[in-house]
Write an enzyme that holds these catalytic residues in place. Sequence first.
Site, PDB file in Angstrom:
ATOM      1  N   GLU A  92       4.319  33.695  17.626  1.00 35.80           N
ATOM      2  CA  GLU A  92       3.001  34.067  17.090  1.00 35.80           C
ATOM      3  C   GLU A  92       2.022  32.902  17.164  1.00 35.80           C
ATOM      4  O   GLU A  92       2.096  31.953  16.379  1.00 35.80           O
ATOM      5  CB  GLU A  92       3.130  34.554  15.645  1.00 35.80           C
ATOM      6  CG  GLU A  92       3.988  35.789  15.482  1.00 35.80           C
ATOM      7  CD  GLU A  92       3.367  37.030  16.099  1.00 35.80           C
ATOM      8  OE1 GLU A  92       2.118  37.094  16.225  1.00 35.80           O
ATOM      9  OE2 GLU A  92       4.126  37.942  16.460  1.00 35.80           O
ATOM     10  N   GLU A 120       2.946  44.512  12.402  1.00 37.26           N
ATOM     11  CA  GLU A 120       2.792  44.772  13.831  1.00 37.26           C
ATOM     12  C   GLU A 120       4.135  45.043  14.496  1.00 37.26           C
ATOM     13  O   GLU A 120       4.254  45.937  15.342  1.00 37.26           O
ATOM     14  CB  GLU A 120       2.090  43.599  14.514  1.00 37.26           C
ATOM     15  CG  GLU A 120       0.620  43.515  14.157  1.00 37.26           C
ATOM     16  CD  GLU A 120      -0.093  42.378  14.851  1.00 37.26           C
ATOM     17  OE1 GLU A 120       0.578  41.521  15.470  1.00 37.26           O
ATOM     18  OE2 GLU A 120      -1.336  42.337  14.766  1.00 37.26           O
ATOM     19  N   GLU A 145      -0.428  35.952   7.387  1.00 38.84           N
ATOM     20  CA  GLU A 145      -0.116  36.018   8.820  1.00 38.84           C
ATOM     21  C   GLU A 145       1.304  36.518   9.038  1.00 38.84           C
ATOM     22  O   GLU A 145       1.558  37.319   9.951  1.00 38.84           O
ATOM     23  CB  GLU A 145      -0.299  34.644   9.460  1.00 38.84           C
ATOM     24  CG  GLU A 145      -0.319  34.678  10.959  1.00 38.84           C
ATOM     25  CD  GLU A 145      -1.477  35.472  11.529  1.00 38.84           C
ATOM     26  OE1 GLU A 145      -1.216  36.425  12.306  1.00 38.84           O
ATOM     27  OE2 GLU A 145      -2.641  35.165  11.213  1.00 38.84           O
TER      28      GLU A 145
END
Length: 120
Positions: free
Chosen positions: A27, A75, A68
């Site tokens: 990420e 996701e 985050e």
Amino acid sequence: MRNQPKYSFFKNTGYALNGLKDLIKTETSFKIELILTLILLPLIIFIDATFVHKALMFISLMGMLLAEATNSAIERVVDLVTLEHHHMAGRAKDVGSTIVFLSISVFVVTWAIVLADIYQ
């Protein structure tokens, strides 16, 4: 029946560290925010501020990383369920992005208020 093994402090810590390693590996946004955190943490320690100010700065900084990580989890679950475009999948991902946006907003406002109060 739940899909989880019996609780073990050491195994659960290992799972958490595996998740952290995966976030750092995959990420980009998390990496950027982690680098920002590592740069700003010493500033919190050495800045001439009250304990409450330092705590607020720390909490807002960590909140950004938590948001985050949460967004990444959302996701991944959505992508696990479907890779096809679906309006509900898009909405779920948008909410995850909103969590990140709000946490960054809280971070910026908190730091601006604290620094303005310290250096007025």
